[in-house]
Design a protein around this motif. Structure first.
Motif, PDB file in Angstrom:
ATOM      1  N   VAL A 276       2.536 -28.716 -22.339  1.00 36.16           N
ATOM      2  CA  VAL A 276       3.100 -27.477 -21.809  1.00 36.16           C
ATOM      3  C   VAL A 276       4.447 -27.777 -21.164  1.00 36.16           C
ATOM      4  O   VAL A 276       4.708 -28.893 -20.704  1.00 36.16           O
ATOM      5  N   LYS A 277       5.272 -26.741 -21.131  1.00 35.14           N
ATOM      6  CA  LYS A 277       6.566 -26.827 -20.444  1.00 35.14           C
ATOM      7  C   LYS A 277       6.567 -25.813 -19.316  1.00 35.14           C
ATOM      8  O   LYS A 277       6.307 -24.630 -19.530  1.00 35.14           O
ATOM      9  N   VAL A 278       6.868 -26.291 -18.107  1.00 29.02           N
ATOM     10  CA  VAL A 278       6.937 -25.430 -16.931  1.00 29.02           C
ATOM     11  C   VAL A 278       8.405 -25.186 -16.604  1.00 29.02           C
ATOM     12  O   VAL A 278       9.192 -26.138 -16.478  1.00 29.02           O
ATOM     13  N   VAL A 279       8.782 -23.917 -16.472  1.00 31.18           N
ATOM     14  CA  VAL A 279      10.176 -23.545 -16.242  1.00 31.18           C
ATOM     15  C   VAL A 279      10.259 -22.672 -14.990  1.00 31.18           C
ATOM     16  O   VAL A 279       9.466 -21.739 -14.819  1.00 31.18           O
ATOM     17  N   SER A 280      11.242 -22.985 -14.122  1.00 22.52           N
ATOM     18  CA  SER A 280      11.455 -22.170 -12.926  1.00 22.52           C
ATOM     19  C   SER A 280      12.894 -22.317 -12.460  1.00 22.52           C
ATOM     20  O   SER A 280      13.366 -23.431 -12.205  1.00 22.52           O
ATOM     21  N   LYS A 281      13.608 -21.193 -12.377  1.00 21.49           N
ATOM     22  CA  LYS A 281      14.960 -21.143 -11.827  1.00 21.49           C
ATOM     23  C   LYS A 281      15.868 -22.192 -12.461  1.00 21.49           C
ATOM     24  O   LYS A 281      16.592 -22.920 -11.762  1.00 21.49           O
ATOM     25  N   GLY A 282      15.828 -22.296 -13.776  1.00 16.65           N
ATOM     26  CA  GLY A 282      16.710 -23.205 -14.491  1.00 16.65           C
ATOM     27  C   GLY A 282      16.218 -24.634 -14.575  1.00 16.65           C
ATOM     28  O   GLY A 282      16.810 -25.464 -15.265  1.00 16.65           O
ATOM     29  N   ARG A 283      15.146 -24.945 -13.874  1.00 20.55           N
ATOM     30  CA  ARG A 283      14.572 -26.286 -13.946  1.00 20.55           C
ATOM     31  C   ARG A 283      13.341 -26.254 -14.841  1.00 20.55           C
ATOM     32  O   ARG A 283      12.651 -25.242 -14.936  1.00 20.55           O
ATOM     33  N   GLU A 284      13.044 -27.381 -15.491  1.00 22.14           N
ATOM     34  CA  GLU A 284      11.863 -27.426 -16.343  1.00 22.14           C
ATOM     35  C   GLU A 284      11.246 -28.814 -16.334  1.00 22.14           C
ATOM     36  O   GLU A 284      11.900 -29.815 -16.002  1.00 22.14           O
ATOM     37  N   ALA A 285       9.970 -28.846 -16.667  1.00 23.65           N
ATOM     38  CA  ALA A 285       9.239 -30.117 -16.721  1.00 23.65           C
ATOM     39  C   ALA A 285       8.241 -30.044 -17.869  1.00 23.65           C
ATOM     40  O   ALA A 285       7.585 -29.017 -18.071  1.00 23.65           O
ATOM     41  N   LEU A 286       8.147 -31.109 -18.628  1.00 23.28           N
ATOM     42  CA  LEU A 286       7.216 -31.199 -19.747  1.00 23.28           C
ATOM     43  C   LEU A 286       6.019 -32.047 -19.315  1.00 23.28           C
ATOM     44  O   LEU A 286       6.199 -33.186 -18.861  1.00 23.28           O
ATOM     45  N   LEU A 287       4.815 -31.475 -19.429  1.00 27.94           N
ATOM     46  CA  LEU A 287       3.611 -32.181 -18.991  1.00 27.94           C
ATOM     47  C   LEU A 287       2.869 -32.788 -20.168  1.00 27.94           C
ATOM     48  O   LEU A 287       2.844 -32.237 -21.273  1.00 27.94           O
ATOM     49  N   THR A 288       2.243 -33.917 -19.909  1.00 27.31           N
ATOM     50  CA  THR A 288       1.304 -34.535 -20.845  1.00 27.31           C
ATOM     51  C   THR A 288      -0.078 -34.503 -20.198  1.00 27.31           C
ATOM     52  O   THR A 288      -0.191 -34.337 -18.975  1.00 27.31           O
ATOM     53  N   PRO A 289      -1.159 -34.641 -20.986  1.00 32.76           N
ATOM     54  CA  PRO A 289      -2.506 -34.540 -20.417  1.00 32.76           C
ATOM     55  C   PRO A 289      -2.709 -35.475 -19.227  1.00 32.76           C
ATOM     56  O   PRO A 289      -2.287 -36.632 -19.246  1.00 32.76           O
ATOM     57  N   GLY A 290      -3.350 -34.918 -18.180  1.00 32.62           N
ATOM     58  CA  GLY A 290      -3.592 -35.693 -16.968  1.00 32.62           C
ATOM     59  C   GLY A 290      -2.476 -35.575 -15.949  1.00 32.62           C
ATOM     60  O   GLY A 290      -2.513 -36.243 -14.919  1.00 32.62           O
ATOM     61  N   GLN A 291      -1.511 -34.683 -16.209  1.00 28.39           N
ATOM     62  CA  GLN A 291      -0.419 -34.483 -15.262  1.00 28.39           C
ATOM     63  C   GLN A 291      -0.479 -33.079 -14.659  1.00 28.39           C
ATOM     64  O   GLN A 291      -1.042 -32.162 -15.236  1.00 28.39           O
ATOM     65  N   GLY A 297       9.188 -23.756  -3.949  1.00 25.90           N
ATOM     66  CA  GLY A 297      10.498 -23.129  -4.011  1.00 25.90           C
ATOM     67  C   GLY A 297      11.003 -23.198  -5.441  1.00 25.90           C
ATOM     68  O   GLY A 297      10.355 -22.754  -6.377  1.00 25.90           O
ATOM     69  N   GLY A 298      12.157 -23.798  -5.644  1.00 27.13           N
ATOM     70  CA  GLY A 298      12.683 -23.971  -7.004  1.00 27.13           C
ATOM     71  C   GLY A 298      12.539 -25.375  -7.515  1.00 27.13           C
ATOM     72  O   GLY A 298      13.050 -25.711  -8.590  1.00 27.13           O
ATOM     73  N   SER A 299      11.847 -26.230  -6.764  1.00 29.54           N
ATOM     74  CA  SER A 299      11.707 -27.638  -7.135  1.00 29.54           C
ATOM     75  C   SER A 299      10.388 -27.878  -7.874  1.00 29.54           C
ATOM     76  O   SER A 299       9.331 -27.382  -7.455  1.00 29.54           O
ATOM     77  N   ILE A 300      10.454 -28.622  -8.970  1.00 28.08           N
ATOM     78  CA  ILE A 300       9.250 -28.973  -9.739  1.00 28.08           C
ATOM     79  C   ILE A 300       9.018 -30.475  -9.636  1.00 28.08           C
ATOM     80  O   ILE A 300       9.901 -31.267  -9.965  1.00 28.08           O
ATOM     81  N   ARG A 301       7.843 -30.832  -9.172  1.00 25.21           N
ATOM     82  CA  ARG A 301       7.459 -32.247  -9.093  1.00 25.21           C
ATOM     83  C   ARG A 301       6.278 -32.488 -10.024  1.00 25.21           C
ATOM     84  O   ARG A 301       5.297 -31.743  -9.998  1.00 25.21           O
ATOM     85  N   VAL A 302       6.355 -33.534 -10.835  1.00 28.48           N
ATOM     86  CA  VAL A 302       5.280 -33.873 -11.767  1.00 28.48           C
ATOM     87  C   VAL A 302       4.545 -35.097 -11.247  1.00 28.48           C
ATOM     88  O   VAL A 302       5.166 -36.092 -10.852  1.00 28.48           O
ATOM     89  N   GLN A 303       3.203 -35.018 -11.238  1.00 28.50           N
ATOM     90  CA  GLN A 303       2.405 -36.139 -10.755  1.00 28.50           C
ATOM     91  C   GLN A 303       1.171 -36.311 -11.627  1.00 28.50           C
ATOM     92  O   GLN A 303       0.691 -35.368 -12.250  1.00 28.50           O
ATOM     93  N   ASP A 304       0.683 -37.541 -11.691  1.00 26.59           N
ATOM     94  CA  ASP A 304      -0.605 -37.788 -12.336  1.00 26.59           C
ATOM     95  C   ASP A 304      -1.687 -37.168 -11.465  1.00 26.59           C
ATOM     96  O   ASP A 304      -1.596 -37.191 -10.227  1.00 26.59           O
ATOM     97  N   PHE A 305      -2.725 -36.633 -12.108  1.00 29.13           N
ATOM     98  CA  PHE A 305      -3.706 -35.888 -11.327  1.00 29.13           C
ATOM     99  C   PHE A 305      -5.067 -35.959 -11.983  1.00 29.13           C
ATOM    100  O   PHE A 305      -5.180 -35.991 -13.218  1.00 29.13           O
ATOM    101  N   ASN A 306      -6.105 -35.984 -11.148  1.00 27.65           N
ATOM    102  CA  ASN A 306      -7.479 -35.940 -11.644  1.00 27.65           C
ATOM    103  C   ASN A 306      -7.787 -34.501 -12.056  1.00 27.65           C
ATOM    104  O   ASN A 306      -8.016 -33.634 -11.205  1.00 27.65           O
ATOM    105  N   VAL A 307      -7.798 -34.242 -13.350  1.00 27.92           N
ATOM    106  CA  VAL A 307      -7.905 -32.864 -13.834  1.00 27.92           C
ATOM    107  C   VAL A 307      -9.232 -32.219 -13.450  1.00 27.92           C
ATOM    108  O   VAL A 307      -9.333 -30.983 -13.383  1.00 27.92           O
TER     109      VAL A 307
END
Length: 387
Positions: A276-291, A297-307
């Motif tokens: 999936v691709k997460v988009v907010s206020k011109g910023r975007e992040a592409l996730l892979t499984p387990g993230q 606010g307008g900041s996107i942080r990607v982290q590994d996570f226990n789904v």
């Protein structure tokens, strides 16, 4: 056993999320003397954590805890515990404290809970309102099984197990492609199969707005408030877009969870399968499984996570890992449809545990009280929390 596998199993054990197969692997690891050094190192990491030092039991208390645990009735599943006599006092005490936490969160009654109730509160259940294109509102809680309505060539039915399904009608009628909205109240949840065969589970106090027919649009666009778990049907020609808060999540076919409650400080998108691709206020992040994408606010942080933590609600569980009591009580408030009030200083402790959402609220609160860090008083549908 290799280090990575041992680390993974230990983390799953700590959070009470071992699958049956993983539990067998963990038992085998405990029984193998070759793993003693690795398990000792993992236990030392827990034992020496700064945030747990104030809660450490002394040797006498740790021995009493371990003795109490080993005296309790055990599951019938065969377990090999030959490793226990070989462990040092430190690792035995550390694992004893971890196991104690798991017992407490499973609701073992030590007779020390001080929670008081004017009355108990039952758990939530399958409750929702469906609003059709023409404005008609249907209580899905009360509606009988079978056909609910037809609109724009689409037949809407309620299945035997209570799901809502959209299917092309045998004779399609011409009409405007409008929108439907399904809303769950506090204390409710529901599952819907959309016109494109995507499946969505809604948590309490949530809503989903979607078109009655996706075929006429280039993109399959829906709007979410609250929390939902999505299993999106694959269709590369028509991307699936979830609008939630001030973000959009674009997918082609995948499984993911979105938490966008207005009373949570962050919007969280957790990916289980696909991309999936997460988009907010011109910023975007592409996730892979387990993230997980965390939007503040307008900041996107990607982290590994226990789904499993993200979708625990869908599996009828409360699960938390190093979460504060405010976060836990927001979950309780939504599921049991109760008001939560904090009195005095708030506990700053972090909680780890797993509990069933099928229990009355009394059982959930008693389990939390057994940690010794928080107390509750229940008056009708109002819960007072004190330290």
């Amino acid at each position: 056993m290799d280090k990575d596998t041992l680390n993974y199993l230990f983390k799953q054990f700590q959070t009470n999320m071992l699958t049956e197969a993983e539990a067998q692997q963990w038992d085998a690891a405990l029984s193998d003397p070759n793993n003693d050094e690795g398990i000792q190192a993992l236990a030392d990491q827990i034992w020496n954590r700064d945030d747990l030092l104030s809660h450490r039991a002394n040797d006498e208390d740790a021995a009493a805890i371990l003795g109490y645990i080993l005296e309790q009735p055990q599951p019938l599943r065969k377990r090999n515990i030959r490793l226990w006599p070989k462990l040092s006092a430190g690792i035995a005490a550390a694992i004893a404290l971890i196991i104690l936490a798991l017992y407490l969160f499973k609701g073992v009654d030590s007779g020390t809970s001080s929670v008081t109730f004017a009355n108990d509160v039952a758990p939530g259940g399958n409750k929702a309102i469906l609003t059709l294109t023409d404005g008609r509102r249907i209580s899905l809680t009360d509606a009988a099984k079978g056909e609910l309505a037809q609109q724009s060539g689409i037949r809407i039915t309620k299945t035997e197990d209570g799901q809502i399904v959209y299917q092309a009608a045998a004779t399609k009628s011409a009409g405007h492609n409008g929108f439907n909205t399904i809303e769950t109240p506090r204390g409710g949840q529901y599952m819907v199969v959309l016109p494109d065969n995507s499946r969505v589970w809604l948590n309490a106090a949530s809503s989903l707005k979607y078109p009655t027919n996706f075929s006429s649009a280039k993109k399959r666009r829906v709007e979410l408030t609250g929390e939902g778990y999505f299993e999106v049907a694959k269709d590369r020609r028509h991307p699936f877009i979830v609008s939630a808060g001030n973000q959009e999540i674009e997918v082609l076919g995948t499984h993911f969870n979105v938490n966008s409650y207005h009373d949570e400080p962050q919007l969280k998108t957790t990916l289980l399968e696909g991309s999936v691709k997460v988009v907010s206020k011109g910023r975007e992040a592409l996730l892979t499984p387990g993230q997980q994408a965390v939007l503040t606010g307008g900041s996107i942080r990607v982290q590994d996570f226990n789904v499993r933590l993200a979708v625990a609600w869908k599996n009828n569980k409360f699960m938390f890992e190093n979460d504060n009591i405010q976060y836990i009580m927001r979950m309780v408030s939504r599921w049991y449809d109760v008001e939560v009030v904090f009195e005095g200083a708030l506990p700053d402790d972090k909680f780890i545990g797993s509990m069933s959402r099928s229990e009355h609220v009394s059982e959930v609160l008693k389990s939390l009280e057994l940690t010794g860090k928080v107390k509750f008083k229940v008056e009708g549908r109002r819960i007072v929390v004190t330290k």
